[in-house]
Design an enzyme around this catalytic site. Structure first.
Site, short mmCIF file in Angstrom:
data_model
loop_
_atom_site.label_atom_id
_atom_site.label_comp_id
_atom_site.label_asym_id
_atom_site.label_seq_id
_atom_site.Cartn_x
_atom_site.Cartn_y
_atom_site.Cartn_z
N ASP A 1 0.67 -1.16 -0.15
CA ASP A 1 -0.07 -0.08 -0.01
C ASP A 1 1.01 1.25 -0.11
O ASP A 1 1.37 1.50 1.08
CB ASP A 1 -0.93 0.06 1.32
N LYS B 1 -10.36 0.06 -2.50
CA LYS B 1 -10.15 -0.21 -1.23
C LYS B 1 -10.38 1.10 -0.49
O LYS B 1 -9.52 2.50 -0.29
CB LYS B 1 -8.42 -0.50 -0.70
N LYS C 1 -6.75 3.18 -3.42
CA LYS C 1 -7.24 3.29 -2.04
C LYS C 1 -7.72 4.76 -1.60
O LYS C 1 -6.50 5.65 -1.85
CB LYS C 1 -6.04 2.72 -1.16
#
Length: 311
Positions: free
Chosen positions: A148, A247, A211
């Site tokens: 991430d 996400k 995300k």
């Protein structure tokens, strides 16, 4: 004479013209979100939705006080969400700092649970590229299957889109076989139009997921920014045929809100995205609220939060 096969490299990613990205209709976004929030779910469908939410969670601990013991305890939570409820899925991933990846790898050995790690000078992203790439490689070498990363919001807000794009391309290469989730930190981007442009940029640079947030600033995930990002994913898929995951992270702490997100996901992207392969919740407390709701459906009564492990 036989012809020799010529190996060709995949085409190098190219930054699209972000000035041509369509503007976001904020009034329309707010109206659609309000409709998603008004939907009612029947009991059988609700139980199915709650179990799906559990399977989509990246169970997360990203604190300066994280210790090996705390990470091992989180991994046990990932494996055994609540033994009093048989037939529960396990979570999608455990998300930790790069220095804790090897601990998670040992604790999750033999289980089909991904190990996600934040990287690239999380959460600020304020470091030079060489440090960010070393950060990424360290996590992958330790066993991370997902990275991430945070984008350089300062560069993006200054209009240096090429820098942000090239950085994502480089990190994607450093990931090797690990999947890359690109964190936009939407709370710092300021407008839905910027969220849309950042989403398009990240997908064209090679993001496997986009995300919303690090969870370290407010506002974090909102249904409005998530809808804009889902719409960008839909349009990217129509243009390229490539699926990209989503996400939302930060601030999604109760089951009712998570179900609203699932409704929005299904109506925007369809059933193909309704799996942990393509949708995740970044959360540290969501799992327990979902478990409490499942116990209510199973027994007819709410249990105290004290009956559930905190991490």
């Amino acid at each position: 004479m036989a012809l020799k096969a010529v190996k060709t490299s995949p085409p190098k990613p190219r930054l699209p013209d972000l000035n041509r990205v369509a503007a976001v209709d904020e009034v329309g976004v707010n109206e659609r979100v309000a409709r998603f929030q008004s939907r009612s779910i029947k009991t059988a469908s609700k139980v199915e939705a709650l179990k799906l939410i559990l399977s989509m969670i990246d169970l997360t601990t990203l604190e300066g006080q994280d210790t090996p013991g705390k990470v091992r305890q989180l991994c046990q939570k990932a494996i055994h969400l609540h033994d009093a409820l048989p037939g529960l899925p396990h979570v999608a991933a455990v998300c930790v700092y790069p220095t804790m990846v090897h601990i998670a790898k040992q604790a999750l050995d033999g289980y089909d649970i991904n190990i996600a790690s934040v990287a690239t000078a999380f959460p600020s992203g304020m470091s030079k590229l060489s440090v960010k790439l070393d950060d990424t490689r360290m996590a992958v070498d330790a066993g991370a299957t997902e990275i991430d990363m945070v984008i350089s919001r300062g560069a993006f807000l200054a209009g240096d889109y090429q820098y942000v794009f090239d950085e994502i391309v480089a990190v994607k290469e450093a990931c090797g076989d690990a999947h890359l989730k690109v964190i936009l930190e939407t709370g710092e981007l300021g407008t839905l139009d910027r969220v849309r442009r950042a989403s398009v940029l990240a997908m064209h640079a090679g993001a496997d997921f986009i995300k919303t947030s690090t969870g370290k600033i407010q506002p974090a995930a909102t249904m409005q920014v998530t809808l804009v990002m889902l719409q960008a994913i839909r349009d990217y898929y129509r243009d390229t045929g490539k699926m990209v995951g989503m996400k939302p992270a930060g601030g999604i702490s109760n089951a009712k809100l998570a179900i609203h997100y699932l409704v929005m996901l299904r109506e925007t992207l369809g059933n193909a995205w309704m799996t942990p392969t393509w949708f995740r919740f970044g959360a540290s407390t969501l799992a327990n609220d979902v478990l409490m709701q499942l116990m209510k459906q199973s027994t007819g009564i709410y249990q105290s939060a004290d009956y559930f492990s905190k991490d």
